[in-house]
Design a protein around this motif. Structure first.
Motif, PDB file in Angstrom:
ATOM      1  N   GLU A  24     -31.902 -40.827  17.872  1.00 24.99           N
ATOM      2  CA  GLU A  24     -30.873 -41.405  16.999  1.00 24.99           C
ATOM      3  C   GLU A  24     -29.501 -40.846  17.328  1.00 24.99           C
ATOM      4  O   GLU A  24     -28.512 -41.581  17.423  1.00 24.99           O
ATOM      5  CB  GLU A  24     -31.191 -41.086  15.539  1.00 24.99           C
ATOM      6  N   GLY A  25     -29.431 -39.532  17.482  1.00 23.84           N
ATOM      7  CA  GLY A  25     -28.146 -38.891  17.740  1.00 23.84           C
ATOM      8  C   GLY A  25     -27.530 -39.345  19.048  1.00 23.84           C
ATOM      9  O   GLY A  25     -26.325 -39.633  19.105  1.00 23.84           O
ATOM     10  N   THR A  64     -36.783 -48.038  23.843  1.00 26.21           N
ATOM     11  CA  THR A  64     -37.718 -47.076  24.430  1.00 26.21           C
ATOM     12  C   THR A  64     -38.249 -46.111  23.381  1.00 26.21           C
ATOM     13  O   THR A  64     -39.460 -45.830  23.326  1.00 26.21           O
ATOM     14  CB  THR A  64     -37.028 -46.289  25.561  1.00 26.21           C
ATOM     15  N   SER A  65     -37.337 -45.603  22.545  1.00 32.11           N
ATOM     16  CA  SER A  65     -37.756 -44.690  21.491  1.00 32.11           C
ATOM     17  C   SER A  65     -38.719 -45.373  20.526  1.00 32.11           C
ATOM     18  O   SER A  65     -39.721 -44.780  20.094  1.00 32.11           O
ATOM     19  CB  SER A  65     -36.528 -44.162  20.735  1.00 32.11           C
ATOM     20  N   GLY A  66     -38.448 -46.636  20.187  1.00 33.08           N
ATOM     21  CA  GLY A  66     -39.335 -47.362  19.284  1.00 33.08           C
ATOM     22  C   GLY A  66     -40.695 -47.616  19.879  1.00 33.08           C
ATOM     23  O   GLY A  66     -41.721 -47.520  19.189  1.00 33.08           O
ATOM     24  N   LEU A  67     -40.736 -47.931  21.182  1.00 32.63           N
ATOM     25  CA  LEU A  67     -42.019 -48.175  21.835  1.00 32.63           C
ATOM     26  C   LEU A  67     -42.849 -46.901  21.940  1.00 32.63           C
ATOM     27  O   LEU A  67     -44.073 -46.921  21.766  1.00 32.63           O
ATOM     28  CB  LEU A  67     -41.784 -48.768  23.228  1.00 32.63           C
ATOM     29  N   ARG A  69     -42.837 -44.298  19.944  1.00 34.52           N
ATOM     30  CA  ARG A  69     -43.393 -43.884  18.656  1.00 34.52           C
ATOM     31  C   ARG A  69     -44.081 -45.043  17.929  1.00 34.52           C
ATOM     32  O   ARG A  69     -44.526 -44.896  16.797  1.00 34.52           O
ATOM     33  CB  ARG A  69     -42.294 -43.296  17.770  1.00 34.52           C
ATOM     34  N   ARG A  70     -44.137 -46.224  18.615  1.00 30.66           N
ATOM     35  CA  ARG A  70     -44.838 -47.407  18.117  1.00 30.66           C
ATOM     36  C   ARG A  70     -44.329 -47.864  16.753  1.00 30.66           C
ATOM     37  O   ARG A  70     -45.086 -48.369  15.922  1.00 30.66           O
ATOM     38  CB  ARG A  70     -46.336 -47.143  18.047  1.00 30.66           C
ATOM     39  N   SER A  71     -43.057 -47.702  16.529  1.00 31.20           N
ATOM     40  CA  SER A  71     -42.433 -48.210  15.304  1.00 31.20           C
ATOM     41  C   SER A  71     -40.937 -48.337  15.540  1.00 31.20           C
ATOM     42  O   SER A  71     -40.343 -47.512  16.224  1.00 31.20           O
ATOM     43  CB  SER A  71     -42.695 -47.280  14.115  1.00 31.20           C
ATOM     44  N   LEU A  72     -40.372 -49.392  15.001  1.00 30.96           N
ATOM     45  CA  LEU A  72     -38.945 -49.650  15.169  1.00 30.96           C
ATOM     46  C   LEU A  72     -38.385 -50.066  13.831  1.00 30.96           C
ATOM     47  O   LEU A  72     -38.768 -51.108  13.280  1.00 30.96           O
ATOM     48  CB  LEU A  72     -38.709 -50.743  16.215  1.00 30.96           C
ATOM     49  N   ARG A  73     -37.507 -49.264  13.289  1.00 32.62           N
ATOM     50  CA  ARG A  73     -36.947 -49.561  11.970  1.00 32.62           C
ATOM     51  C   ARG A  73     -35.900 -50.661  12.091  1.00 32.62           C
ATOM     52  O   ARG A  73     -35.061 -50.643  12.980  1.00 32.62           O
ATOM     53  CB  ARG A  73     -36.329 -48.302  11.369  1.00 32.62           C
ATOM     54  N   GLY A 124     -29.066 -53.783  17.959  1.00 31.25           N
ATOM     55  CA  GLY A 124     -28.971 -52.339  18.135  1.00 31.25           C
ATOM     56  C   GLY A 124     -28.168 -51.688  17.023  1.00 31.25           C
ATOM     57  O   GLY A 124     -28.534 -50.614  16.519  1.00 31.25           O
ATOM     58  N   GLY A 125     -27.083 -52.321  16.615  1.00 32.96           N
ATOM     59  CA  GLY A 125     -26.298 -51.788  15.511  1.00 32.96           C
ATOM     60  C   GLY A 125     -27.086 -51.769  14.216  1.00 32.96           C
ATOM     61  O   GLY A 125     -27.005 -50.808  13.437  1.00 32.96           O
ATOM     62  N   LEU A 126     -27.878 -52.814  13.959  1.00 30.76           N
ATOM     63  CA  LEU A 126     -28.679 -52.862  12.735  1.00 30.76           C
ATOM     64  C   LEU A 126     -29.774 -51.801  12.746  1.00 30.76           C
ATOM     65  O   LEU A 126     -30.099 -51.214  11.702  1.00 30.76           O
ATOM     66  CB  LEU A 126     -29.290 -54.254  12.578  1.00 30.76           C
ATOM     67  N   ILE A 127     -30.363 -51.546  13.917  1.00 32.10           N
ATOM     68  CA  ILE A 127     -31.379 -50.495  14.009  1.00 32.10           C
ATOM     69  C   ILE A 127     -30.763 -49.130  13.716  1.00 32.10           C
ATOM     70  O   ILE A 127     -31.331 -48.314  12.984  1.00 32.10           O
ATOM     71  CB  ILE A 127     -32.033 -50.514  15.407  1.00 32.10           C
ATOM     72  N   LEU A 128     -29.586 -48.873  14.269  1.00 33.31           N
ATOM     73  CA  LEU A 128     -28.909 -47.609  13.991  1.00 33.31           C
ATOM     74  C   LEU A 128     -28.528 -47.504  12.515  1.00 33.31           C
ATOM     75  O   LEU A 128     -28.566 -46.414  11.934  1.00 33.31           O
ATOM     76  CB  LEU A 128     -27.663 -47.484  14.870  1.00 33.31           C
ATOM     77  N   LEU A 129     -28.158 -48.625  11.908  1.00 33.08           N
ATOM     78  CA  LEU A 129     -27.853 -48.609  10.478  1.00 33.08           C
ATOM     79  C   LEU A 129     -29.085 -48.232   9.671  1.00 33.08           C
ATOM     80  O   LEU A 129     -29.006 -47.447   8.713  1.00 33.08           O
ATOM     81  CB  LEU A 129     -27.332 -49.983  10.039  1.00 33.08           C
TER      82      LEU A 129
END
Length: 418
Positions: A24-25, A64-67, A69-73, A124-129
């Motif tokens: 995230e950072g 990549t991070s979502g894949l 950890r098998r979850s994407l917020r 991508g912006g919505l995921i970071l939000l």
């Protein structure tokens, strides 16, 4: 929400693991760099710019991070608006591929690629939000404001080349219309941020003044009129600003106006508006709207963008200089309805004050093809981000309190999907 109460800060999921925090950072840091470098064009128009590469890194890191950890917020409230946008992008590829095969022009596929990239930036912006919360929107608005301030100061100290013998400034963009469009969109984003208490009134006013100055440097008539309308909307929204504004104009207008007339750009701006209606591109035909009337058969499925030699007899075979006209002519009924549904669903989530901000954007795009411009989609992301926070706050307010008795059972509304 109309200037009375502060936006409720939604609650998020429990603290994630260290790997997710690190991802995230890094992604958020790259997003900030993207906002700062996006106004800088190093290569010719149509080529990926430095900011585009940074945005691509943001999306790649998040996916990549979502894949792993098998979850994407992703904000649940944003799914409704995003679905028709995905349909729009898919249809641009479908109709463009069909025309590319028919005409033997593979180069046409570059146009839907722009929309796919902008969809990824918005997502991508919505995921970071979803990962970082309302502070992410606040920082985004601040960085956009600072970027506009810095660009407004640069011409005061450095002489930069421009178009038309240096009369129309471009700063770090490839043409003056991009500069004016960027300034207008930055002002709109900050207006939405102010409406939702993410920035202060001082920040908004300084940003609008800086954006107006950049639009004057670009001599973009549409951008200058759009920013003027944006300022009027803000004054109308806050009638308390009307009295001091009129007093400032009456007391300082003659002195300030006399000094401003000594600035060359003011004279150029007046000359520019004096020529309104006298130039070839000030007519519907000059903007390419005659193509719609003369080729109505393309309004069903769409003619796709590119291969403008098909319309050589109209508007000198160039693209239609209107995002609204291009949408209808190039992507037909399906493309127009899907993108319109995205905009409608997005602005249904926000307040009336935020809806008014859309008016300058639509006005500009009626006379310019700004649909592929990435900053337009940053604007849509910001509005949709504000809307998702409002929807989550409303859902939290309706949630049953411990020990409370409800007349009817209510289904729990999840704030975010994991």
């Amino acid at each position: 929400m109309n200037g009375t109460a502060r936006m409720p800060m939604p609650a998020f999921a429990p603290p994630p693991g260290r790997s997710r925090v690190a991802a995230e950072g890094i992604a958020a840091g790259l997003w900030w760099l993207f906002l700062l470098f996006s106004p800088i064009a190093v290569f010719r128009s149509g080529m990926p710019q430095p900011g585009d590469w940074i945005a691509a890194l943001v999306v790649a890191l998040l996916v990549t991070s979502g894949l792993l950890r098998r979850s994407l917020r992703f904000p649940v409230a944003a799914l409704g608006p995003v679905r028709p946008l995905v349909l729009f992008v898919a249809y641009t590829f479908f109709i463009t591929t069909a025309w590319a095969v028919w005409l033997g022009r593979v180069d046409l596929l570059i146009f839907p690629t722009f929309y796919l990239f902008n969809l990824c930036v918005l997502a991508g912006g919505l995921i970071l939000l979803a990962e970082r919360g309302p502070a992410f929107l606040r920082t985004t608005a601040w960085l956009i404001a600072v970027s506009v301030w810095v660009q407004a100061l640069i011409p005061l100290f450095i002489s930069l080349p421009g178009h038309h013998g240096g009369v129309r400034a471009t700063l770090f963009f490839n043409n003056p219309n991009q500069l004016g469009y960027y300034a207008m969109l930055a002002g709109c984003i900050c207006a939405v941020a102010y409406n939702n208490r993410l920035i202060t009134l001082r920040v908004l006013l300084l940003t609008l003044v800086s954006a107006g100055w950049l639009a004057m440097l670009s001599l973009s008539k549409a951008a200058m009129l759009a920013i003027a309308a944006l300022i009027v909307f803000q004054v109308v929204r806050r009638p308390a600003l009307l009295v001091p504004s009129l007093a400032a104009v009456m007391l300082g207008g003659p002195v300030v106006g006399a000094r401003l007339m000594e600035v060359p750009q003011i004279e150029r701006t007046i000359t520019r508006f004096a020529s309104m209606g006298k130039q070839d591109d000030d007519s519907l035909a000059g903007r390419g709207y005659d193509r719609i009337a003369q080729k109505p058969e393309y309004l069903v499925m769409g003619a796709a963008e590119g291969a403008y030699d098909r319309f050589e007899a109209m508007s000198e075979g160039s693209e239609l200089h209107s995002a609204l006209g291009s949408l209808v002519f190039c992507y037909g009924i399906i493309g127009t309805l899907s993108l319109s549904l995205f905009v409608l669903r997005t602005f249904r989530l926000v307040s009336i004050s935020d809806m008014l901000v859309l008016v300058p954007v639509v006005f500009y795009n009626a006379t310019h093809q700004g649909l592929r411009f990435t900053h337009l989609w940053i604007f849509f992301f910001f509005v949709l981000g504000v809307g998702t926070l409002r929807a989550q706050a409303a859902a939290a307010a309706q949630a049953p309190r411990p020990g409370a008795r409800l007349a009817r059972p209510r289904m729990a509304v999840p704030a975010y999907r994991y």
